[in-house]
Motif scaffolding. Structure first.
Motif, PDB file in Angstrom:
ATOM      1  N   UNK A   1     -23.101  48.733  -8.863  1.00 38.08           N
ATOM      2  CA  UNK A   1     -22.130  47.721  -8.487  1.00 38.08           C
ATOM      3  C   UNK A   1     -20.696  48.117  -8.776  1.00 38.08           C
ATOM      4  N   UNK A   2     -19.766  47.182  -8.531  1.00 34.46           N
ATOM      5  CA  UNK A   2     -18.331  47.448  -8.606  1.00 34.46           C
ATOM      6  C   UNK A   2     -17.871  47.851  -9.999  1.00 34.46           C
ATOM      7  N   UNK A   3     -18.590  47.467 -11.029  1.00 41.52           N
ATOM      8  CA  UNK A   3     -18.115  47.691 -12.389  1.00 41.52           C
ATOM      9  C   UNK A   3     -18.496  49.022 -12.997  1.00 41.52           C
TER      10      UNK A   3
ATOM     11  N   UNK B   1     -16.687  53.511 -18.871  1.00 44.90           N
ATOM     12  CA  UNK B   1     -17.653  53.894 -17.840  1.00 44.90           C
ATOM     13  C   UNK B   1     -18.242  52.711 -17.091  1.00 44.90           C
ATOM     14  N   UNK B   2     -18.355  51.573 -17.767  1.00 43.21           N
ATOM     15  CA  UNK B   2     -19.000  50.413 -17.150  1.00 43.21           C
ATOM     16  C   UNK B   2     -18.280  49.142 -17.608  1.00 43.21           C
ATOM     17  N   UNK B   3     -17.991  48.280 -16.655  1.00 43.83           N
ATOM     18  CA  UNK B   3     -17.380  47.008 -16.981  1.00 43.83           C
ATOM     19  C   UNK B   3     -15.906  46.923 -16.688  1.00 43.83           C
ATOM     20  N   UNK B   4     -15.242  48.076 -16.507  1.00 45.29           N
ATOM     21  CA  UNK B   4     -13.799  48.077 -16.293  1.00 45.29           C
ATOM     22  C   UNK B   4     -13.061  48.165 -17.613  1.00 45.29           C
TER      23      UNK B   4
ATOM     24  N   UNK C   1     -13.804  54.707  -7.141  1.00 39.15           N
ATOM     25  CA  UNK C   1     -14.618  53.552  -6.753  1.00 39.15           C
ATOM     26  C   UNK C   1     -13.754  52.448  -6.151  1.00 39.15           C
ATOM     27  N   UNK C   2     -12.655  52.135  -6.827  1.00 40.53           N
ATOM     28  CA  UNK C   2     -11.821  51.010  -6.412  1.00 40.53           C
ATOM     29  C   UNK C   2     -10.704  51.425  -5.453  1.00 40.53           C
ATOM     30  N   UNK C   3     -10.430  52.705  -5.376  1.00 40.30           N
ATOM     31  CA  UNK C   3      -9.402  53.254  -4.478  1.00 40.30           C
ATOM     32  C   UNK C   3      -8.023  52.659  -4.758  1.00 40.30           C
ATOM     33  N   UNK C   4      -7.727  52.429  -6.014  1.00 41.60           N
ATOM     34  CA  UNK C   4      -6.416  51.954  -6.434  1.00 41.60           C
ATOM     35  C   UNK C   4      -6.274  52.145  -7.936  1.00 41.60           C
ATOM     36  N   UNK C   5      -5.038  52.060  -8.397  1.00 41.02           N
ATOM     37  CA  UNK C   5      -4.754  52.236  -9.822  1.00 41.02           C
ATOM     38  C   UNK C   5      -4.774  50.875 -10.514  1.00 41.02           C
TER      39      UNK C   5
END
Length: 318
Positions: free
Chosen positions: A25-27, A134-137, A242-246
């Motif tokens: 997933x996203x995180x 690594x996980x969760x942001x 993953x998010x394609x942004x800073x």
């Protein structure tokens, strides 16, 4: 036949491939190198190969589970009564064969053998020995609802939800911070001080967040009085692919108890947003405990919106 064993030094490349194949997933950070696992997991001073259990078939790693322990109240050492399952990963081609269930059973057995009297699933807060960065942001906050398999899997094994965290983000690119007229006086008399030599509050913070790029912000009077509010920001560069942004994470957000309810929390978040807009940061991320209504109301008041939820589960004795 599936075999289960403790971590070997030759495992990291295949464990990394499992991580990328799992669909977390996203995180979950992706496009990682072996170095990321080495710095953030294997080189931790408390890493125990026995706590990373690998499932193997015909020489191929098909799954693994990572268990560890939380910290004591002072953050000065591990508390072996607090067992934590930080990650359970099975390759999609090998699911629904009982491998994940057996990995959890063996991890629970390992944690209990070291003294665990409480076992939770989903690293968070004082119980997050691994996966920071690594996980969760911004920080691990349990297993995320955007990680679709986590909740039904753990609930089927006798784990129950014991807490949740709201995960907020705020857009910065092309967006000006909202005008809060009641905060104008605060902005006139206060300034935002920045330090890159922040002294880690304890050993636990240093072993985890100390491995990431951080800056410390303090909101203080222009006349030299002590800071009334503070926060630490964390670089989330591992999430860029993953998010394609800073995105920058905010953690350890704190307002002095005597100064709460006066707008300093909102002012701190707004001033940090203004400062980071100039650095081409596109978003900020903030994690807030579901029970902390004051904190998430402050966040929403200055433009943060919820993007995910983290859940911590506890093994219930039956």
């Amino acid at each position: 036949m599936t075999e289960f064993r403790a971590f070997h030094n030759t495992d990291p490349p295949q464990l990394l491939r499992l991580w990328h194949a799992a669909g977390l997933g996203r995180g979950a950070a992706e496009c990682l190198s072996n170095d990321a696992f080495e710095v953030l997991i294997f080189s931790q001073p408390y890493f125990d190969p026995e706590g990373l259990i690998v499932a193997e078939e015909n020489g191929e790693r098909v799954g693994f589970i990572l268990g560890g322990f939380g910290a004591n109240e002072e953050g000065s050492a591990l508390d072996y009564t607090k067992g934590v399952i930080c990650a359970v990963i099975v390759h999609p081609d090998y699911r629904r064969r009982g491998i994940g269930r057996e990995l959890v059973r063996r991890a629970v057995e390992y944690l209990k053998s070291k003294g665990a009297t409480e076992i939770t699933a989903g690293p968070s807060g004082q119980r997050s020995p691994y996966l920071v960065g690594l996980y969760g942001g911004t920080r691990p906050s349990g297993f995320l609802l955007s990680d679709p398999l986590a909740a039904p899997f753990f609930e089927s094994l006798g784990f129950e939800s014991i807490g949740s965290t709201r995960i907020y983000q705020r857009d910065l690119l092309g967006q000006k911070p909202p005008i809060k007229f009641h905060l104008v006086t605060i902005r006139r008399k206060m300034q935002l001080n920045i330090s890159d030599d922040y002294q880690a509050p304890n050993w636990w913070w240093l072993t985890r967040l100390g491995r990431l790029e951080t800056l410390h912000f303090e909101l203080a009077s222009k006349t030299g009085e002590p800071a009334v509010a503070s926060a630490t920001i964390i670089g989330l560069d591992l999430y860029i692919p993953k998010w394609e942004e800073r995105v920058i994470g905010l953690t350890d957000v704190f307002v002095n108890e005597a100064e709460r309810g006066k707008g300093y929390g909102q002012s701190l978040l707004l001033e940090i947003a203004r400062r980071l807009q100039d650095e081409l940061i596109t978003k900020l991320e903030l994690h807030v405990d579901e029970t902390n209504t004051v904190a998430w109301n402050v966040a929403e008041a200055v433009g943060y919106y919820q993007v995910d939820t983290g859940i911590v589960y506890q093994l219930i004795s039956r």
